[in-house]
Design a protein around this motif. Structure first.
Motif, short mmCIF file in Angstrom:
data_model
loop_
_atom_site.label_atom_id
_atom_site.label_comp_id
_atom_site.label_asym_id
_atom_site.label_seq_id
_atom_site.Cartn_x
_atom_site.Cartn_y
_atom_site.Cartn_z
N ILE A 33 -7.97 14.60 4.13
CA ILE A 33 -7.71 15.93 4.25
C ILE A 33 -8.44 17.21 3.87
O ILE A 33 -8.82 17.98 4.53
CB ILE A 33 -6.20 15.94 3.63
N LEU A 49 -2.46 21.57 -1.51
CA LEU A 49 -2.03 21.76 -0.47
C LEU A 49 -0.60 21.44 0.07
O LEU A 49 0.24 20.37 -0.76
CB LEU A 49 -3.12 21.08 0.75
N THR A 50 -0.03 22.20 1.04
CA THR A 50 1.57 21.74 1.31
C THR A 50 1.34 21.08 2.65
O THR A 50 0.28 21.12 3.22
CB THR A 50 2.32 22.93 1.68
N GLU A 61 1.88 16.23 -0.88
CA GLU A 61 2.91 16.94 -1.90
C GLU A 61 3.70 15.98 -2.81
O GLU A 61 4.87 15.92 -3.12
CB GLU A 61 3.99 17.32 -0.84
N GLN A 62 3.10 15.05 -3.04
CA GLN A 62 3.30 14.08 -4.21
C GLN A 62 4.71 13.08 -3.81
O GLN A 62 5.21 12.72 -4.65
CB GLN A 62 3.45 14.84 -5.61
N SER A 65 0.80 -1.08 -0.02
CA SER A 65 0.00 0.14 -0.02
C SER A 65 0.85 1.28 0.00
O SER A 65 2.00 1.18 0.57
CB SER A 65 -0.57 -0.05 1.59
N ARG A 66 0.35 2.24 -0.55
CA ARG A 66 1.31 3.52 -0.72
C ARG A 66 0.14 4.83 -1.09
O ARG A 66 -0.90 4.57 -1.17
CB ARG A 66 2.37 3.37 -1.80
N ALA A 116 -0.10 3.15 3.57
CA ALA A 116 -1.31 4.12 3.86
C ALA A 116 -1.93 3.56 4.58
O ALA A 116 -2.26 3.60 5.52
CB ALA A 116 -1.65 4.62 2.45
N HIS A 117 -3.19 2.59 4.08
CA HIS A 117 -4.09 1.91 4.86
C HIS A 117 -3.85 0.44 4.73
O HIS A 117 -4.29 -0.13 5.84
CB HIS A 117 -5.45 2.28 4.08
N ASN A 147 4.43 20.90 -7.61
CA ASN A 147 4.72 19.43 -7.52
C ASN A 147 3.89 18.55 -8.58
O ASN A 147 4.24 17.54 -9.23
CB ASN A 147 3.95 18.85 -6.19
N VAL A 203 -3.77 18.00 -3.87
CA VAL A 203 -2.43 18.32 -4.59
C VAL A 203 -2.45 19.97 -4.35
O VAL A 203 -1.34 20.18 -4.58
CB VAL A 203 -2.57 18.00 -6.01
N ALA A 240 -5.53 13.21 -7.33
CA ALA A 240 -4.64 13.75 -6.37
C ALA A 240 -5.59 14.98 -5.87
O ALA A 240 -5.17 16.05 -5.89
CB ALA A 240 -3.43 14.29 -6.85
N PRO A 241 -6.81 14.59 -4.80
CA PRO A 241 -7.47 15.54 -4.61
C PRO A 241 -6.99 16.81 -3.72
O PRO A 241 -7.48 18.15 -3.63
CB PRO A 241 -8.63 14.87 -3.71
N ASN A 279 -4.27 2.99 -4.71
CA ASN A 279 -3.05 2.58 -4.44
C ASN A 279 -2.83 2.27 -2.71
O ASN A 279 -2.09 1.84 -2.27
CB ASN A 279 -2.02 3.86 -4.67
N GLU A 280 -3.82 3.01 -1.88
CA GLU A 280 -3.82 2.99 -0.54
C GLU A 280 -4.38 1.70 0.09
O GLU A 280 -3.80 1.32 1.12
CB GLU A 280 -4.50 4.41 -0.05
N ASP A 339 -0.46 11.42 -1.75
CA ASP A 339 -1.21 12.46 -1.47
C ASP A 339 -0.79 13.77 -0.97
O ASP A 339 -1.48 14.82 -0.96
CB ASP A 339 -2.56 11.89 -0.77
N THR A 389 -12.06 8.38 3.18
CA THR A 389 -10.83 7.40 3.60
C THR A 389 -9.46 7.49 2.84
O THR A 389 -8.51 7.04 3.24
CB THR A 389 -11.25 5.94 3.78
N ASP A 390 -9.63 7.94 1.49
CA ASP A 390 -8.54 8.21 0.69
C ASP A 390 -7.63 9.34 1.36
O ASP A 390 -8.42 10.34 1.90
CB ASP A 390 -9.00 8.47 -0.71
N LEU A 391 -6.58 9.37 1.46
CA LEU A 391 -5.82 10.16 2.24
C LEU A 391 -6.06 11.75 1.84
O LEU A 391 -6.19 12.72 2.72
CB LEU A 391 -4.34 10.07 2.25
N GLY A 392 -6.04 12.01 0.71
CA GLY A 392 -6.38 13.32 0.02
C GLY A 392 -7.76 13.65 0.24
O GLY A 392 -7.98 15.05 0.79
N GLU A 393 -8.55 12.92 0.09
CA GLU A 393 -10.04 13.23 0.24
C GLU A 393 -10.13 13.48 1.75
O GLU A 393 -10.87 14.58 2.19
CB GLU A 393 -11.01 12.01 -0.22
N PHE A 450 4.36 14.28 -12.63
CA PHE A 450 3.29 13.27 -13.51
C PHE A 450 3.96 13.18 -14.62
O PHE A 450 3.79 12.33 -15.10
CB PHE A 450 2.12 14.05 -13.46
#
Lengths: 224, 478
Positions: B142, B160-161, A204-205, A198-199, A211-212, B29, B158, B155-156, B225-226, A202, B136-140, B34
């Motif tokens: 946040i 943010l710092t 800063e890329q 898992s990775r 991850a989970h 970034n 993207v 990359a929802p 990916n998560e 999200d 639960t997606d990390l980006g979502e 990408f």
């Protein structure tokens, strides 16, 4: 009142200028589903068995999994125990009731084994794969009575056993084997294709593992 | 998040985005990561271009037979013990989902990343009914903490710092040690994992989107990916899949073709980490899995796009490559577009879903460089479709008066080629003469929109047409 279903189908048919009863259209759909033609299959995975396993290992490692090979199924428990020791992990392990795993000599190790689905409190889990796909280093796991899906995602460290003879070239071959096992048009409840641990990227890329799902994915290829 | 579109204010949004130093830092970034990753992944696979053709053809075939494949799909889901619900509109979709959650007396609803859920404004609806939706997606996750919409479709967060994320975690995760170090992404990820693990285990219903639906087997597919989507759909009592109609493909072989271009185009991976094929609910004897399996098939404007000049847009597989390669997106980020879908695909899709009167600025926010089309895995002619929207906007008199009169002015000259040649020649030679000293202008009458931000280079003298004629004469002579 027309149902949402009927109205949506009617709208699609109006937009496409069809009635839904045209014989050639119905035949085209039946034929495609029946024949399930393969499209472009990359040459990359079209290799003799031994080279296929080599490619599988290389691709899985490129996706940050670790891979080791053992001569026979009887060697798996010792390899797993050594892996856990190497990473300073507790000697506990959860597995499904899978007959191939059950037949392995776990008693010869000091591992504390539990059987069944995970409730989220297991550090280490072991599963047996249905297949490995060489073209991308992907594991294929299917759910059934003996193979809990939770084991693929909840433990921090996921160990997956795959037989070298089940390492195949491409995804299309996976579907041939699934159809052979389940029957045409039928699927196991869950088929998990897993390529590395898992990775997330999200924040800063920056790509980070764990991850989970599992932080580590270790693959044991059984050569025999 | 709010569903009120700010697309009509694109120009103000863009100006604000350009002046936002933090956003500009974060967007850096996108510009670097990408593009190179996609290129390398594509180059590693000799069949990549052929697979793009294959993916395009599969989608076209499915769309041309969509009614029949939907019927086949519905039959297969039902045979596997699942339920298919059709929803004409966002409202109908929200009602179907709410009814299932209410019947199961859901308190916590975990969610995998789903753009269609954003489109139908699901979270606000569930909250209004007293349920707690947890992204639960990390980006979502946040952006949910920040009450913001996603700024990118894959990359929802993207925009943010890591400093902004750390601030939000401190604000929301109040039970944790205040002096903890949150300076690095790895500690932020660890904290989110720990907090969300509990939420996964206590959830009553799990809602995911679908990257594909397979007509042959009644299977829904998510790609992550998560692993968050898998925990979302495996642990609760019920799994609800949300999908718009065009997610359908005929067979497992067809999905395999498209999967080969999806991750490579999106993140430059050969395969995403988890590609999960789900067919129906838990079966007798299964040790885990959801007790109920529902699919909500959402139209919300799709059926009306079929048979129009925008049908090709329904091929989109939401990889994000078009925005990753877009100079406009790079400059202003996703929020400036003002609705759910940003970048080139958003510029085409948004006017079809909320109206060209509201979203007309978006197809104009393009340099027409063509990079989006050149990287689109299903070869959607995005620039051509943006031009269609510009034409419609013009036809419906939605274009501003200054643009219209400018077009009329230019149109007059374009229809009188000799006059055009004379006027441009005079102008170019005149400008060349005036700008000879410095080679550039800091200000030009009527062109302040350009010169306010950069100098205007002085022309060399002859116009393009004059030079073209001269070159041709020389070549013929030789």
């Amino acid at each position: 009142m027309t149902s949402a279903r009927d109205e949506i189908l009617a709208n699609i048919r109006r937009s496409l200028g069809v009635t839904g009863r045209e014989a050639p259209r119905i035949a085209a759909v039946d034929e495609r589903i029946e024949r399930a033609p393969r499209g472009v299959v990359p040459k990359r995975g079209q290799l003799p068995p031994e080279e296929r396993v080599t490619l599988f290992k290389a691709m899985a490692e490129a996706a940050q999994a670790t891979v080791e090979a053992v001569p026979s199924a009887a060697d798996v428990p010792a390899a797993v125990a050594a892996y856990l020791r190497r990473h300073n992990l507790p000697a506990t392990l959860r597995r499904g009731a899978d007959a191939r795993l059950a037949a392995m000599p776990w008693g010869e190790t000091a591992l504390e084994i539990s059987v069944g689905p995970s409730d989220g409190h297991d550090l280490n889990g072991v599963s047996h794969a249905f297949a490995g796909v060489a073209e991308s280093g992907t594991l294929v796991l299917v759910s059934c009575e003996d193979n809990p899906t939770t084991l693929n995602f909840l433990p921090d460290n996921h160990i997956v056993v795959v037989s070298a003879k089940d390492v195949i070239g491409d995804y299309e071959e996976v579907w041939s084997r699934v159809r052979f096992k389940e029957g045409k048009g039928l699927m196991p409840r869950t088929v998990n294709m897993i390529t590395g641990p898992s990775r997330s990227g999200d924040i800063e890329q920056v790509l980070l593992l764990g991850a989970h799902g599992p932080r580590r994915l270790h693959i044991v290829v059984v050569d025999e | 998040m709010t569903l009120v579109a700010t697309s009509p204010k694109f120009k103000e949004n863009a100006a604000r985005a350009l002046a936002d130093a933090q956003l500009q830092k974060a967007l850096g970034n996108v510009r670097v990561g990408f593009i190179e990753k996609r290129l390398k992944a594509a180059e590693r696979l000799p069949e990549f271009e052929a697979l793009r053709d294959s993916a395009r053809d599969i989608k076209n075939h499915t769309l041309a037979h969509l009614d029949l494949y939907l019927e086949r799909y519905e039959k297969a889901v039902t045979a596997a013990g699942g339920h298919v619900h059709f929803a004409r509109t966002a409202e109908e979709a929200r009602d179907v989902i709410a009814a299932i959650c209410t019947r199961l007396q859901a308190k916590t609803v975990t969610k995998g990343k789903s753009m269609i859920a954003e489109e139908i404004g699901l979270n606000a609806h569930l909250e209004a009914l007293g349920m707690e939706p947890v992204e639960t997606d990390l980006g979502e996750y946040i952006i949910q903490l920040r009450n913001e919409p996603p700024s990118h479709i894959i990359a929802p967060a993207v925009h943010l710092t890591k400093e902004q994320v750390a601030e939000d975690f401190r604000r929301v995760h109040t039970g944790l040690d205040k002096s903890r170090d949150l300076s690095e992404p790895v500690t932020l990820l660890g904290e989110a994992r720990q907090v969300l693990r509990r939420r996964f285990l206590e959830a009553d219903v799990g809602i995911t989107g679908a990257n594909f639906l397979v007509a042959e087997t009644g299977t829904s597919i998510i790609v992550t990916n998560e692993g968050n989507g898998d925990l979302t759909q495996t642990l609760p009592k019920a799994h609800i899949v949300l999908a718009s109609l065009e997610k359908l493909v005929p067979t497992l072989e067809d999905v395999s073709q498209i999967l080969r271009v999806l991750a490579r185009s999106a993140t430059g991976q050969d395969m995403s980490v988890y590609t999960t094929f789900s067919t129906g609910p838990r079966r007798p004897g299964d040790p885990d899995g959801p007790g109920e399996y529902h699919v909500v098939l959402i139209d919300n404007g799709r059926s009306a796009m079929l048979g129009t000049s925008f049908q090709d847009m329904l091929r989109c597989i939401r990889c994000g490559a078009c925005m990753n390669h877009c100079p406009v997106y790079h400059a202003v980020g996703g929020h400036a577009y003002g609705w759910v879908y940003p970048g080139p695909m958003g510029a085409v899709l948004t006017p079809t879903l909320i109206g060209v009167d509201k979203a007309g600025h978006l197809p104009n926010a393009s340099t027409f460089c063509g990079r989006c089309e050149s990287v689109c895995p299903v070869r959607i002619p995005l620039p051509k479709m943006m031009r269609h929207w510009r034409e419609r906007e013009f036809e419906r008199h939605l274009t501003p008066a200054t643009v219209r009169s400018g077009m009329a002015f230019w149109g007059y000259f374009a229809r009188h080629p000799r006059l055009y040649g004379l006027a441009t020649s005079l102008a170019m030679h005149g400008l060349a003469l005036m700008g000879r000293a410095k080679g550039r202008f800091r200000w030009l009458p009527g062109a302040s929109g350009w010169t306010k931000h950069r100098d205007f280079p002085a022309p060399q003298g002859a116009t393009f047409q004059e030079r073209w004629r001269k070159e041709r004469r020389t070549r013929r002579a030789s």
